[in-house]
Design a protein around this motif. Structure first.
Motif, mmCIF file in Angstrom:
data_model
loop_
_atom_site.group_PDB
_atom_site.id
_atom_site.type_symbol
_atom_site.label_atom_id
_atom_site.label_comp_id
_atom_site.label_asym_id
_atom_site.label_seq_id
_atom_site.Cartn_x
_atom_site.Cartn_y
_atom_site.Cartn_z
ATOM 1 N N TYR A 167 27.277 49.532 41.694
ATOM 2 C CA TYR A 167 26.696 48.221 41.986
ATOM 3 C C TYR A 167 25.241 48.262 41.589
ATOM 4 O O TYR A 167 24.585 49.313 41.678
ATOM 5 C CB TYR A 167 26.867 47.852 43.469
ATOM 6 C CG TYR A 167 26.049 48.667 44.453
ATOM 7 C CD1 TYR A 167 24.840 48.179 44.956
ATOM 8 C CD2 TYR A 167 26.481 49.912 44.902
ATOM 9 C CE1 TYR A 167 24.103 48.909 45.874
ATOM 10 C CE2 TYR A 167 25.747 50.648 45.812
ATOM 11 C CZ TYR A 167 24.556 50.146 46.301
ATOM 12 O OH TYR A 167 23.824 50.877 47.209
ATOM 13 N N TYR B 94 34.805 49.973 37.049
ATOM 14 C CA TYR B 94 34.727 48.720 37.792
ATOM 15 C C TYR B 94 33.278 48.536 38.235
ATOM 16 O O TYR B 94 32.446 49.431 38.106
ATOM 17 C CB TYR B 94 35.610 48.763 39.041
ATOM 18 C CG TYR B 94 37.105 48.729 38.846
ATOM 19 C CD1 TYR B 94 37.700 48.890 37.592
ATOM 20 C CD2 TYR B 94 37.939 48.547 39.943
ATOM 21 C CE1 TYR B 94 39.074 48.864 37.447
ATOM 22 C CE2 TYR B 94 39.319 48.516 39.805
ATOM 23 C CZ TYR B 94 39.883 48.676 38.556
ATOM 24 O OH TYR B 94 41.249 48.651 38.426
ATOM 25 N N THR B 95 32.998 47.360 38.795
ATOM 26 C CA THR B 95 31.681 47.144 39.390
ATOM 27 C C THR B 95 31.810 46.282 40.637
ATOM 28 O O THR B 95 32.685 45.415 40.716
ATOM 29 C CB THR B 95 30.722 46.479 38.385
ATOM 30 O OG1 THR B 95 29.405 46.420 38.946
ATOM 31 C CG2 THR B 95 31.146 45.066 38.030
ATOM 32 N N TRP B 96 30.955 46.563 41.617
ATOM 33 C CA TRP B 96 30.756 45.636 42.734
ATOM 34 C C TRP B 96 29.799 44.565 42.232
ATOM 35 O O TRP B 96 28.711 44.869 41.742
ATOM 36 C CB TRP B 96 30.104 46.345 43.920
ATOM 37 C CG TRP B 96 30.955 47.277 44.730
ATOM 38 C CD1 TRP B 96 31.088 48.622 44.567
ATOM 39 C CD2 TRP B 96 31.746 46.934 45.881
ATOM 40 N NE1 TRP B 96 31.917 49.146 45.536
ATOM 41 C CE2 TRP B 96 32.341 48.126 46.355
ATOM 42 C CE3 TRP B 96 32.019 45.734 46.552
ATOM 43 C CZ2 TRP B 96 33.177 48.162 47.469
ATOM 44 C CZ3 TRP B 96 32.860 45.767 47.650
ATOM 45 C CH2 TRP B 96 33.431 46.965 48.104
ATOM 46 N N LEU B 97 30.191 43.299 42.332
ATOM 47 C CA LEU B 97 29.291 42.190 41.995
ATOM 48 C C LEU B 97 28.920 41.451 43.265
ATOM 49 O O LEU B 97 29.773 41.171 44.107
ATOM 50 C CB LEU B 97 29.952 41.227 41.021
ATOM 51 C CG LEU B 97 30.121 41.691 39.573
ATOM 52 C CD1 LEU B 97 30.778 40.597 38.741
ATOM 53 C CD2 LEU B 97 28.797 42.113 38.950
ATOM 54 N N ASN C 179 27.668 34.589 38.199
ATOM 55 C CA ASN C 179 28.756 35.542 38.407
ATOM 56 C C ASN C 179 29.750 35.532 37.258
ATOM 57 O O ASN C 179 30.307 36.575 36.900
ATOM 58 C CB ASN C 179 29.449 35.249 39.743
ATOM 59 C CG ASN C 179 28.670 35.812 40.913
ATOM 60 O OD1 ASN C 179 28.360 36.980 40.969
ATOM 61 N ND2 ASN C 179 28.323 34.953 41.853
ATOM 62 N N SER D 236 28.169 37.624 34.569
ATOM 63 C CA SER D 236 28.247 39.056 34.868
ATOM 64 C C SER D 236 29.632 39.613 34.548
ATOM 65 O O SER D 236 29.765 40.695 33.968
ATOM 66 C CB SER D 236 27.915 39.309 36.338
ATOM 67 O OG SER D 236 26.583 38.939 36.626
ATOM 68 N N ALA D 237 30.668 38.865 34.921
ATOM 69 C CA ALA D 237 32.029 39.330 34.666
ATOM 70 C C ALA D 237 32.329 39.370 33.172
ATOM 71 O O ALA D 237 32.834 40.375 32.649
ATOM 72 C CB ALA D 237 33.028 38.441 35.393
ATOM 73 N N VAL E 31 36.577 44.017 39.155
ATOM 74 C CA VAL E 31 35.428 43.562 39.943
ATOM 75 C C VAL E 31 35.782 43.635 41.418
ATOM 76 O O VAL E 31 36.830 43.143 41.847
ATOM 77 C CB VAL E 31 35.036 42.115 39.578
ATOM 78 C CG1 VAL E 31 33.983 41.582 40.544
ATOM 79 C CG2 VAL E 31 34.531 42.042 38.147
ATOM 80 N N TRP F 268 34.221 42.192 44.801
ATOM 81 C CA TRP F 268 33.217 41.200 45.191
ATOM 82 C C TRP F 268 32.562 41.601 46.508
ATOM 83 O O TRP F 268 33.246 41.879 47.481
ATOM 84 C CB TRP F 268 33.849 39.819 45.317
ATOM 85 C CG TRP F 268 34.267 39.248 44.000
ATOM 86 C CD1 TRP F 268 35.536 39.160 43.501
ATOM 87 C CD2 TRP F 268 33.406 38.711 42.996
ATOM 88 N NE1 TRP F 268 35.525 38.590 42.260
ATOM 89 C CE2 TRP F 268 34.229 38.297 41.923
ATOM 90 C CE3 TRP F 268 32.023 38.528 42.896
ATOM 91 C CZ2 TRP F 268 33.707 37.710 40.758
ATOM 92 C CZ3 TRP F 268 31.511 37.955 41.749
ATOM 93 C CH2 TRP F 268 32.351 37.549 40.699
#
Length: 400
Positions: free
Chosen positions: A174, A204-207, A222, A225-226, A237, A239
């Motif tokens: 993140y 993956y990423t925490w957004l 958002n 970002s995705a 993702v 969230w």
């Protein structure tokens, strides 16, 4: 926001014949869908305790196009996930089956869930690694020993400690770049894109679901970002955080949750297509005249590229050449098929008319999200043209 958890040096013994070096080379099957993960957090169970209310939550997140729920495991919860077609990311930071504080129970649970198609896998870390990298390597080896059929997600803050995590199945980070520095965005994405290819892993990423003003720029930011992440190889993702998107008492969406639902409806139609793409073989960018916030770049004497994408200009001899618009583009080899292309808008607030000249004889197709199928794009003067919505992205491919 994300709490650092102190690692205890509790080790589980690998199965006979499985040495750390062998386990580090092993990989679990990669997830077959782009993960859109709903979470109320980790290491504490904030999901509805009542099974009926948990089912209500599942119905709501299903309608919002989430396909994974991150939570504490119970038999009843998993049965409900199966009923509604949502996979469970099992939280192995919950006390009763904590990955390193209670390894015997964690092992028993993982062995029980082996080969279960309703399980996404396991969440084992979400904080800065600090000096705990050996503990993270150990945890991945243990999960891989107990259940080699499902991945374990291990994440950190930005790139802290990630250089040493050489054995992941699914890893990530993140950075909350819209709040903590948008100029960091592509630098982090490119680091994980490169590591993913190097380590045969997906990232993956925490957004942050609160990247902008609710009901206004939050959706744009958002979505940007995705999509820019997907162009660089992002495959999921998480969230942050469910309590901002949904009222935990009424289980009704907030304005922020409605923003994320709109993002999900853009990404979800591609969920089964994106994992087929694998790692990008090339990532290139056009120059930009506007920032992601649609602000003019002033007093630039040379061509300007987004921070982190310097040196990513399209080579003059590359088979794709930009002929209009400002975007980042990823090229993906597809098994037994011609290459796929993902194009993402560099601007979160303004539409782009992207044009691509393709120096190959194949026709070019676009994935029509509303129809759920591929359709041929018209080529004019050797170029295909795609309208990118603010923060938007499109999946193209060369026809066979």
């Amino acid at each position: 926001m994300l709490r650092t958890i102190i690692s205890f040096l509790t080790f589980a013994v690998p199965a006979v014949g499985q040495q750390p070096a062998d386990l580090d080379k092993q990989r679990c099957p990669k997830p077959a869908e782009f993960a859109l993960v709903f979470s109320f957090g980790y290491s504490a169970d904030k999901m509805p305790a009542d099974d009926e209310r948990f089912e209500t939550l599942l119905k709501k997140i299903k309608d919002a196009r989430f396909n994974v729920v991150h939570c504490r495991y119970t038999d009843k919860r998993l049965a409900l996930c199966k009923k509604h077609g949502i996979k469970m990311m099992v939280d192995l930071l919950i006390e009763e089956h904590h990955i390193y504080k209670n390894p015997k129970e964690a092992q028993a649970l993982c062995e029980k869930l082996k080969n279960n198609p309703d399980i996404w896998g396991y969440n084992i870390w979400n904080d800065p690694f600090g000096k705990s990298i050996e503990g993270r390597l150990r945890d991945i080896r243990n999960v891989r020993t107990w259940d080699p059929t499902h991945p374990a997600f291990s994440g950190t803050y930005r790139v802290v400690g990630m250089k040493g995590l050489h054995n992941p199945d699914v890893f990530g980070y993140y950075d909350f770049h819209w709040k903590r520095g948008i100029n960091q965005h592509f630098g982090h994405i490119m680091a994980y894109s490169n590591w993913g290819k190097e380590r045969n892993a997906v990232f993956y990423t925490w957004l942050s679901c609160t990247s902008g003003l609710p009901g206004k720029g939050n959706f744009n930011r958002n979505l940007y970002s995705a999509n820019t992440g997907i162009a660089c190889g992002l495959k999921g993702v998480l969230w942050f955080l469910g309590e901002d998107m949904m009222n935990a008492k009424t289980l009704e969406w907030t304005e922020i949750g409605r923003d994320i639902t709109k993002v999900q409806k853009e990404i979800a139609p591609l969920a089964k297509e994106l994992p087929k793409l694998g790692h990008p073989s090339a990532i290139y960018s056009t120059p930009i005249t506007k920032t992601p916030n649609n602000e003019p770049i002033k007093d630039a004497k040379d061509l300007v590229y987004p921070p982190g994408l310097g040196g990513r200009a399209f080579p003059s001899d590359f088979w794709i050449q930009p002929a209009g618009g400002e975007f980042v583009l990823g090229v993906f080899p597809v098994e037994k098929s011609p290459d796929a292309i993902f194009v993402a808008n560099h601007n979160a607030y303004a539409e782009q008319k992207a044009a691509l000249k393709i120096a190959r004889k194949n026709s070019v197709e676009i994935f029509n999200r509303s129809a759920g199928k591929w359709q041929v794009l018209e080529q004019v003067d050797g170029a295909v043209r795609v309208t990118l919505s603010p923060g938007g992205g499109e999946l193209l491919r060369l026809a066979k």
